[in-house]
Design a protein around this motif. Sequence first.
Motif, mmCIF file in Angstrom:
data_model
loop_
_atom_site.group_PDB
_atom_site.id
_atom_site.type_symbol
_atom_site.label_atom_id
_atom_site.label_comp_id
_atom_site.label_asym_id
_atom_site.label_seq_id
_atom_site.Cartn_x
_atom_site.Cartn_y
_atom_site.Cartn_z
ATOM 1 N N ASN A 148 -12.063 33.063 73.547
ATOM 2 C CA ASN A 148 -10.832 32.547 74.138
ATOM 3 C C ASN A 148 -9.749 33.597 74.036
ATOM 4 O OD1 ASN A 148 -12.084 30.117 74.587
ATOM 5 N ND2 ASN A 148 -11.448 29.278 72.621
ATOM 6 N N SER A 149 -9.002 33.736 75.074
ATOM 7 C CA SER A 149 -7.883 34.660 75.075
ATOM 8 C C SER A 149 -6.900 34.237 73.995
ATOM 9 C CB SER A 149 -7.197 34.654 76.437
ATOM 10 O OG SER A 149 -6.034 35.435 76.393
ATOM 11 N N CYS A 150 -6.219 35.201 73.423
ATOM 12 C CA CYS A 150 -5.284 34.894 72.342
ATOM 13 C C CYS A 150 -4.001 34.252 72.860
ATOM 14 C CB CYS A 150 -4.973 36.154 71.546
ATOM 15 S SG CYS A 150 -4.041 37.385 72.475
ATOM 16 N N HIS A 151 -3.836 34.187 74.165
ATOM 17 C CA HIS A 151 -2.656 33.565 74.776
ATOM 18 C C HIS A 151 -1.354 34.170 74.251
ATOM 19 C CE1 HIS A 151 -5.339 30.716 76.613
ATOM 20 N NE2 HIS A 151 -5.814 30.408 75.438
ATOM 21 N N GLY A 152 -1.361 35.427 74.041
ATOM 22 C CA GLY A 152 -0.166 36.134 73.603
ATOM 23 C C GLY A 152 -0.225 37.548 74.114
ATOM 24 N N SER A 153 0.737 38.317 73.731
ATOM 25 C CA SER A 153 0.769 39.701 74.183
ATOM 26 C C SER A 153 -0.238 40.543 73.408
ATOM 27 C CB SER A 153 2.174 40.280 73.995
ATOM 28 O OG SER A 153 2.434 40.480 72.610
ATOM 29 N N ALA A 154 -0.649 41.618 74.031
ATOM 30 C CA ALA A 154 -1.553 42.553 73.365
ATOM 31 C C ALA A 154 -0.874 43.137 72.132
ATOM 32 C CB ALA A 154 -1.955 43.662 74.332
ATOM 33 N N GLN A 155 0.425 43.372 72.229
ATOM 34 C CA GLN A 155 1.179 43.929 71.108
ATOM 35 C C GLN A 155 1.139 42.993 69.902
ATOM 36 O OE1 GLN A 155 2.122 43.864 74.304
ATOM 37 N NE2 GLN A 155 2.351 46.021 74.800
ATOM 38 N N ALA A 156 1.288 41.703 70.137
ATOM 39 C CA ALA A 156 1.231 40.733 69.037
ATOM 40 C C ALA A 156 -0.192 40.579 68.527
ATOM 41 C CB ALA A 156 1.780 39.389 69.497
ATOM 42 N N SER A 157 -1.158 40.641 69.420
ATOM 43 C CA SER A 157 -2.554 40.447 69.042
ATOM 44 C C SER A 157 -3.052 41.530 68.090
ATOM 45 C CB SER A 157 -3.428 40.399 70.290
ATOM 46 O OG SER A 157 -4.770 40.184 69.930
ATOM 47 N N ILE A 158 -2.761 42.786 68.375
ATOM 48 C CA ILE A 158 -3.299 43.843 67.500
ATOM 49 C C ILE A 158 -2.719 43.751 66.095
ATOM 50 C CG2 ILE A 158 -3.841 45.402 69.393
ATOM 51 C CD1 ILE A 158 -1.540 47.189 68.462
ATOM 52 N N LEU A 159 -1.528 43.224 65.969
ATOM 53 C CA LEU A 159 -0.930 43.082 64.637
ATOM 54 C C LEU A 159 -1.592 41.945 63.850
ATOM 55 C CD1 LEU A 159 2.841 43.713 65.421
ATOM 56 C CD2 LEU A 159 1.117 45.329 64.545
ATOM 57 N N ARG A 160 -2.407 41.152 64.533
ATOM 58 C CA ARG A 160 -3.143 40.068 63.855
ATOM 59 C C ARG A 160 -4.620 40.426 63.653
ATOM 60 N NH1 ARG A 160 -0.637 36.714 67.890
ATOM 61 N NH2 ARG A 160 -2.725 36.225 68.606
ATOM 62 N N ASP A 178 2.546 51.215 69.811
ATOM 63 C CA ASP A 178 1.921 49.969 69.354
ATOM 64 C C ASP A 178 0.750 50.259 68.411
ATOM 65 O OD1 ASP A 178 3.614 48.315 70.949
ATOM 66 O OD2 ASP A 178 2.293 48.616 72.680
ATOM 67 N N VAL A 179 -0.056 51.243 68.767
ATOM 68 C CA VAL A 179 -1.189 51.622 67.926
ATOM 69 C C VAL A 179 -0.676 52.193 66.605
ATOM 70 C CG1 VAL A 179 -3.204 53.130 67.724
ATOM 71 C CG2 VAL A 179 -2.712 51.978 69.896
ATOM 72 N N GLN A 180 0.352 53.019 66.682
ATOM 73 C CA GLN A 180 0.933 53.578 65.464
ATOM 74 C C GLN A 180 1.499 52.477 64.565
ATOM 75 O OE1 GLN A 180 3.621 56.285 67.386
ATOM 76 N NE2 GLN A 180 2.126 57.956 67.417
ATOM 77 N N GLU A 181 2.144 51.495 65.169
ATOM 78 C CA GLU A 181 2.698 50.380 64.401
ATOM 79 C C GLU A 181 1.590 49.599 63.693
ATOM 80 O OE1 GLU A 181 5.527 47.751 62.769
ATOM 81 O OE2 GLU A 181 5.739 49.748 63.638
ATOM 82 N N PHE A 182 0.485 49.362 64.390
ATOM 83 C CA PHE A 182 -0.665 48.690 63.781
ATOM 84 C C PHE A 182 -1.142 49.470 62.557
ATOM 85 C CE2 PHE A 182 -5.382 48.813 63.601
ATOM 86 C CZ PHE A 182 -5.598 47.577 63.032
ATOM 87 N N LEU A 183 -1.333 50.772 62.714
ATOM 88 C CA LEU A 183 -1.837 51.595 61.616
ATOM 89 C C LEU A 183 -0.839 51.682 60.467
ATOM 90 C CD1 LEU A 183 -3.511 54.429 63.726
ATOM 91 C CD2 LEU A 183 -4.683 52.602 62.450
ATOM 92 N N LYS A 184 0.446 51.821 60.787
ATOM 93 C CA LYS A 184 1.472 51.879 59.738
ATOM 94 C C LYS A 184 1.542 50.579 58.949
ATOM 95 C CE LYS A 184 4.435 55.216 62.070
ATOM 96 N NZ LYS A 184 5.686 55.415 62.838
ATOM 97 N N ARG A 185 1.499 49.470 59.656
ATOM 98 C CA ARG A 185 1.530 48.169 58.965
ATOM 99 C C ARG A 185 0.289 47.993 58.101
ATOM 100 N NH1 ARG A 185 4.183 43.177 62.223
ATOM 101 N NH2 ARG A 185 6.082 44.224 62.874
#
Length: 164
Positions: A128-140, A10-17
């Motif tokens: 406020n919590s992002c009300h989504g997954s951590a995986q989706a949140s880091i990509l935002r 997930d961290v790698q995906e964030f950095l790659k994107r």
Amino acid sequence: MLTATLTLEDVQEFLKRLTATIELDQLNVDAMPPEHFATAYNDSMWRTWRHDHRAYIEKLLLTTDAMPPVMLWQLTGIAIAYEPARVGNIVLELFAEVVSGSCAEDLGTADRFFGRLIQEMSGQRKGNSCHGSAQASILRWLPELDPLRIARDPECGYGPLRVR
């Protein structure tokens, strides 16, 4: 709400994107006619700024495998407890410190960079919590258009980029 703990992937995906969006940002700027830029726009400086960010992110990518599981758990907590834009502001500040050379400490590895992010976020009030997954949140954490917010600089003059 329970969410899956972030993984190294997930961290790698964030950095790659992020590095891909910075590259796309440069391509979009390269395609713009000269009259869209302020007279003070310094193409070389901003091109170098984007390049140096990408080089630093590539360096982080090479070291993500050394991130300990506890750090991934802490990043998960940040991803679900804070608005993505708030975390993104801190990420950008840290990148700018490193790339500009004004960072006093060595943040040359993913565990050091994200450790500093965790430290910086610990001093923030939770929103406020992002009300989504951590995986989706880091990509935002950073936008897909103008992720380094260069278009916002008054010297640029071209304003926000748009999807074509």
